[in-house]
Write an enzyme that holds these catalytic residues in place. Structure first.
Site, mmCIF file in Angstrom:
data_model
loop_
_atom_site.group_PDB
_atom_site.id
_atom_site.type_symbol
_atom_site.label_atom_id
_atom_site.label_comp_id
_atom_site.label_asym_id
_atom_site.label_seq_id
_atom_site.Cartn_x
_atom_site.Cartn_y
_atom_site.Cartn_z
ATOM 1 C CG ASP A 102 8.110 0.877 5.452
ATOM 2 O OD1 ASP A 102 8.214 2.582 6.296
ATOM 3 O OD2 ASP A 102 7.487 0.907 4.554
ATOM 4 C CG ASP A 139 6.033 8.203 5.116
ATOM 5 O OD1 ASP A 139 6.192 7.186 6.366
ATOM 6 O OD2 ASP A 139 5.771 7.356 3.592
ATOM 7 N N GLY A 141 3.735 6.154 -1.646
ATOM 8 C CA GLY A 141 2.785 6.633 -2.036
ATOM 9 C C GLY A 141 2.324 6.035 -3.626
HETATM 10 N N1 GUN Z 1 6.221 1.223 1.675
HETATM 11 C C1 GUN Z 1 5.502 1.001 -0.271
HETATM 12 N N2 GUN Z 1 5.242 2.067 0.309
HETATM 13 C C2 GUN Z 1 5.799 3.406 1.436
HETATM 14 C C3 GUN Z 1 5.477 4.987 1.476
HETATM 15 O O1 GUN Z 1 4.313 5.908 1.003
HETATM 16 N N3 GUN Z 1 5.418 4.811 3.216
HETATM 17 C C4 GUN Z 1 6.982 4.104 3.438
HETATM 18 N N4 GUN Z 1 6.918 4.611 4.536
HETATM 19 N N5 GUN Z 1 6.228 2.747 3.561
HETATM 20 C C5 GUN Z 1 6.146 1.972 2.067
#
Ligand code: GUN
Length: 670
Positions: A102, A137, A204
């Protein structure tokens, strides 16, 4: 157990293929450089600083083929960053499977600003050798104003192109934002789909899941699903509670990630397939896992904090892994909707979400569902609306048209019905040839021609379900199939043949006594199936079956259908009530409306030999493919090449580039 990673072939990098499916639920393979990942699957979240369970154990002991970690955390800590840059992220974590990272978006949401740039974080992920990276994002929350959420959606879309460029070939997640607004979710999905992302996470949603706002979660997935290209996997970001897996999988989710296994363990909470349980509330364990073997709740309570946390995390991982295995098996068995229904009874919010889904079942999901099932479908009165398999046949039947002027509706018993009323139907055909017989099922009226079609003929449930339609339901269904009904009569299996004939006589008069043989009735039934399962107009079906003769089984069921000139055209299947075409039967339907795929010249010799049609070789689809139903294959000049069973919808055929599109039954030969 030592397991080997299975890197993808060079040309397949980033491709996603579907290997089995039930409606939108699918088994897939995501081809990455490190390993071909089987989906649906869950990626455990690994905090590179605190490893509750070692990544190698996730791979070797628990069989997790992928994990997710945070590139921003690695980037921020110099020791991790330097090691990752020098040796790569797989060595840093000692993990041979797929590593997704992430980007820091979630940290931004939880802690405020992150210091890293949009391109910088993607470049870093590429440099440390992750398999699937994530762009930075902008997290849209449920309590933001709609304008703020729209801004998050647009900013995320604006960052897509530079992120793809920075990824430079590394597979990239393109998250969908949009808060709780369906229109913004769709806008986000459309905007993000225009870029070359490998996977689309739905983002989100953590704040919604934390508050068990599951109905809104379903609305969000529904708003996105049909806007995301079918050949890209969908990831539900931060969804790790096993009781949510079946409904998400049924709606087309392929990937999940979760820190829940570790976070819950820290609070002495245990994941169960049906919900969360506090360790302190238990006297006995209601489930057994390897982690709990030899323990009681009291003995686990007595462990040190660290040992207890590790043990519970292991238990939580085992439950999570087995619940996903259960979902995958349910897709193979055609029982994913049964699992959705079962899980919905474990939690009020999940039940509400499931009921919402039943009431708002997308048309696209129904038409992506094979209306025929091998086995039965269990039902009960609390499943008044239909799982999609039943709705799928229902959809065929709502377009059912009959010239009959009068309806005879028979209720009160489960199938198979031919043994119970075959004789009565024959008498009705002789005496009242303008009447059509419908069987009342808990899911609506079924024309008698479909009496052996599974799952209708194998609906299992308590006796109470067989008298559950109201007069209004009956009239509604009858009118849908017959238009304005001149006359109808309602009889019951319980009455017996004689009494039922008397009831019909009293409504319809004595009737005629036409010469109608059993073969005429059988022909009419197969004509109906040809219309609906092979998608041809009534006149064509009549013509196709005209003068046909049948080979019967010992139990007097039609085994083979021969044309008037003696060619074997098709065989009704005893297993599910569907039709299996022969090559000649298929050839005679060519150009008559049955869905047809046009394949490119490269694939012609293979199709002729009876090899499957692979995705990527289809130039066009004429008509609408339904998974599980027959289709025909032709070349670019319209020459018939063979026939088979579709594995996909027309939309899927238009975008997948790997995997089997049509299971070919027979080709015309070389
Ligand atoms: N991890 C949990 N929700 C999100 C999200 O909306 N975007 C990202 N990049 N990681 C997340």
């Amino acid at each position: 157990m030592t397991r080997e990673a299975n890197p993808c072939r060079e040309g397949d990098h980033g491709k996603f293929e579907m290997t089995d499916r039930d409606g939108w639920a699918r088994l897939g393979k995501l081809h990455t450089a490190t390993h071909v990942l089987n989906t649906p699957c869950l990626l455990p979240v690994i905090n590179p600083n605190i490893r509750t369970v070692e990544p190698r154990e996730l791979w070797e002991r628990y069989g997790f083929e992928a994990l997710i970690t945070n590139s921003y955390v690695i980037w921020k800590h110099d020791n991790l960053k330097n090691q990752a840059l020098e040796h790569g992220v797989h060595t840093l974590l000692d993990y041979p499977g797929v590593i997704m990272t992430d980007s820091g978006t979630f940290q931004n949401y939880v802690y405020g600003d992150v210091e890293v740039g949009v391109e910088e974080i993607v470049t870093f992920q590429r440099e440390i050798g992750v398999d699937i990276a994530t762009m930075l994002d902008v997290f849209g929350t449920p309590d933001m104003s709609k304008e703020e959420v729209e801004d998050a959606v647009n900013q995320t879309i604006d960052r897509a192109a530079v992120s793809i460029e920075a990824a430079n070939g590394t597979l990239l997640n393109g998250p969908i934002q949009g808060g709780i607004h369906s229109d913004l979710r769709a806008q986000s999905a459309i905007g993000m789909s225009e870029h070359d992302f490998a996977v689309h996470p739905i983002g989100g949603i953590v704040p919604l899941m934390e508050r068990q706002r599951y109905r809104e979660l379903v609305e969000i997935i529904l708003a996105c699903r049909e806007e995301i290209p079918w050949n890209r996997p969908i990831h539900i970001f931060g969804c790790g509670h096993p009781h949510l897996f079946p409904i998400c999988v049924a709606l087309g989710a392929d990937l999940f990630d979760s820190a829940a296994y570790a976070l819950f363990a820290r609070d002495d909470r245990m994941l169960m397939p049906w919900g969360t349980v506090k360790l302190g509330d238990l006297t006995e364990f209601p489930i057994s896992t390897e982690a709990l073997a030899g323990h009681t709740p009291a003995s686990v309570m007595a462990l040190s904090d660290d040992a207890r946390c590790e043990l519970l995390a292991r238990h939580n991982l085992e439950i999570t892994a087995s619940e996903l295995a259960r979902c995958r098996q349910a897709i193979r068995d055609g029982s994913i909707w049964r699992l959705v229904e079962e899980r919905s009874h474990t939690n009020a919010a999940l039940r509400e979400a499931t009921e919402y889904l039943y009431e708002n079942m997308p048309e696209g999901l129904i038409s992506a569902t094979n209306p025929l099932r091998d086995g039965g479908v269990r039902t009960s009165q609390d499943l008044p609306t239909s799982p999609p398999a039943i709705a799928a046949l229902g959809r065929l039947l709502t377009s059912y048209q009959t010239d009959a002027k009068r309806g005879i509706l028979i209720s009160g018993a489960s199938g198979p019905w031919r043994d119970k009323i075959g004789g009565l139907v024959h008498t009705i055909a002789r005496r009242w040839p303008d009447a059509e017989v419908f069987i009342e099922t808990p899911l609506g009226l079924l024309p008698y021609s479909f009496e052996d079609v599974s799952p209708w003929t194998h609906l299992m449930g308590p006796k109470s379900i067989w008298n559950s339609l109201s007069d209004e339901d009956r009239r509604f269904d009858l009118e849908a199939m017959m238009g304005e009904i001149e006359q109808h009569v309602h009889i019951s299996f319980d009455n017996g043949k004689q009494k039922n004939l008397e009831i019909i006589e009293s409504e319809f008069g004595n009737g005629e006594d036409e010469e109608i043989e059993k073969i005429d009735i059988d022909r009419r039934m197969i004509e109906d199936k040809v219309r609906y399962f092979l998608d041809v107009q009534p006149e064509i079906s009549k013509q196709y079956m005209s003068g046909s003769s049948f080979v019967y089984s010992r139990t007097h069921r039609v085994r083979n259908v021969h044309s008037s000139d003696g060619e074997h055209l098709l065989s009704p299947r005893m297993r599910d009530g569907g039709l299996s075409l022969t090559l000649e039967g298929a050839r005679r339907l060519h150009g008559a409306g049955t869905p047809t795929v046009v394949v490119n010249d490269d694939s012609v010799p293979f199709t002729r030999k009876g090899r499957n049609v692979m995705h990527g070789f289809i130039l066009q689809v004429k008509g609408d493919l339904t998974p599980g139903l027959p289709c025909l294959i032709e070349d670019q000049n319209g020459v018939f090449l063979g026939h088979g069973v579709s594995m996909c919808t027309s939309q899927e055929a238009a975008c997948f580039t790997k995997g089997i599109a049509i299971k070919v039954r027979e080709g015309i030969g070389e």
